[in-house]
Write an enzyme that holds these catalytic residues in place. Sequence first.
Site, mmCIF file in Angstrom:
data_model
loop_
_atom_site.group_PDB
_atom_site.id
_atom_site.type_symbol
_atom_site.label_atom_id
_atom_site.label_comp_id
_atom_site.label_asym_id
_atom_site.label_seq_id
_atom_site.Cartn_x
_atom_site.Cartn_y
_atom_site.Cartn_z
ATOM 1 N N GLU A 119 62.093 42.620 45.941
ATOM 2 C CA GLU A 119 62.331 44.263 45.358
ATOM 3 C C GLU A 119 63.589 44.655 46.446
ATOM 4 O OE1 GLU A 119 60.431 46.163 41.905
ATOM 5 O OE2 GLU A 119 58.507 45.117 43.758
ATOM 6 N N GLU A 139 53.389 40.752 41.202
ATOM 7 C CA GLU A 139 52.527 41.830 40.617
ATOM 8 C C GLU A 139 51.903 41.764 39.447
ATOM 9 O OE1 GLU A 139 56.113 43.511 43.092
ATOM 10 O OE2 GLU A 139 56.385 41.775 41.276
#
EC number: 4.2.1.17
Length: 725
Positions: A119, A139
């Site tokens: 990210e 995640e």
Amino acid sequence: MDSRTKGKTVMEVGGDGVAVITLINPPVNSLSFDVLYNLKSNYEEALSRNDVKAIVITGAKGRFSGGFDISGFGEMQKGNVKEPKAGYISIDIITDLLEAARKPSVAAIDGLALGGGLELAMACHARISAPAAQLGLPELQLGVIPGFGGTQRLPRLVGLTKALEMILTSKPVKAEEGHSLGLIDAVVPPAELVTTARRWALDIVGRRKPWVSSVSKTDKLPPLGEAREILTFAKAQTLKRAPNMKHPLMCLDAIEVGIVSGPRAGLEKEAEVASQVVKLDTTKGLIHVFFSQRGTAKVPGVTDRGLVPRKIKKVAIIGGGLMGSGIATALILSNYPVILKEVNEKFLEAGIGRVKANLQSRVRKGSMSQEKFEKTMSLLKGSLDYESFRDVDMVIEAVIENISLKQQIFADLEKYCPQHCILASNTSTIDLNKIGERTKSQDRIVGAHFFSPAHIMPLLEIVRTNHTSAQVIVDLLDVGKKIKKTPVVVGNCTGFAVNRMFFPYTQAAMFLVECGADPYLIDRAISKFGMPMGPFRLCDLVGFGVAIATATQFIENFSERTYKSMIIPLMQEDKRAGEATRKGFYLYDDKRKAKPDPELKKYIEKARSISGVKLDPKLANLSEKDIIEMTFFPVVNEACRVFAEGIAVKAADLDIAGIMGMGFPPYRGGIMFWADSIGSKYIYSRLDEWSKAYGEFFKPCAFLAERGSKGVLLSAPVKQASSRL
């Protein structure tokens, strides 16, 4: 060291005007709060300095970043760290400071960029990667969502469909694929990585390369109507695959908001969802599993003594059946030379054939090349005697569950194997002390209990007797790690940890059926709870022969608290043996699809008349909640005994053993974690009530009675347990 004092960043400004910021937080440069706050200050400094034209972010020691330091969630839950306001990191730092900066940044990725690491890289204006780097957003498997802008940037860089695949499966891609997808701008050798990134950053400044803000890209997004259709389908599939988990759907909501209402609204929705999911029970369970799995290899009094694992150069396996061939497959896949011993040519050929078939299925799926297949198979040699055992470092016995046969094998092994050779048994229920009765060197006898199929199932129970040396345990822990198993060290008892904990599971289900409950409703309720299948479908899968042999061991050893049902023996008399004969509790078609069998009723009625159990209208009409409690609370009860007896040192080890050995749903955190989420007081009161109504099978053990009466956590450490480790 906790996440409050963990990790840092270092900034160096070169003569070319490029500031290189290095993430430092071994082993994977995880993004702790310290790293993120350091990164913020480095950025602010770089932006304010006149001698800095552009910025490169990289990671120390060949790794970009493995993502957010997940221990930060635990610290926030304990109140040790103040939770930043929603969106502080993803919007204030990563979007408004880093991505919106008036100086361009380039990510130089080596090793891995996972989760928050990817990210962060996606917020840079270009990404340069080494070929072997792994890129992904894993995640969801940890119970959280990509919370640093990943739900918005990944669809804009690789397209919505591919982004959904990467996020929902948690599977990473390699750099080359990332390049073809548009996630990576260039792939270069590791030695040229930072140099290329510096040059690329200066090219952006000089307008020779595009300055791309990925959150603003729209060219890879499908038209709104099509995007909504894709997301509707993804939500339906997710709900079907994981009906008990909310966070994947919440993640999809954040993606949808960004596509419908724009990236800023999407980032705000992501921040809101990210702060909500950490409070979900399923997230707490998955985070507990994440840390517990990493803690199984730490064994007090064994792994804290500075012992170094010895090198295991060659392994012998006795028995080429399903289990022996599976163990052989697991070992040769990790480059261990293996000798497979059988009693005759026919059995040996069959055993080697099974190993070959295991590997060929990988070739068919494209996960193994023909060349690799041949190289791997060359590590396997067959034998009909013990002569070739004279230079092996470990033997794993994997023959049928017959005590006298195993005793003879271990006595023979001592004559042929070198003094240092580890003598391991894959027995699932037999006491190791009995197996080694005729063996003099008791210190090298150990249990190496794999679960079937051994080359696929992730658990390895390492069973220690009172005599097994710490060195042998350390050696086996190392082998377990190398063959990609999660090892759990347990003490010696009938059934060890997994089978012992779960023997009441099937017996409770049999009891309920004899009292009038519908077996198919029980299986449905338990599948809905999150188990891969219910107890009756499981009996069919493993086969009635195995089910009876296993049950017999527990009935002999724990007669006061077992329930002996005749349903399976009666079916076996009629040549029913489960899925293998296409008839068991279910009927099976050519594709092994199960359907209820109307004939089952007659076996249940006959078993009921033999056991003298009366139909109980209350038990015949149980709710799903009651079914779950009456099948799993006896498992909790037995797990408490295992913990109290010191068979396991940590309750978390039992959680991992149950998840990896029996398929207990990971998002429930494991059997002890789940029990604590319900409360020891409630579990004790229910078992006590059932034991008064239905007998000793449900009677709470002393450990559960003591903790339950006080409402104490069942997983709290046993202060004075006479540990069997």
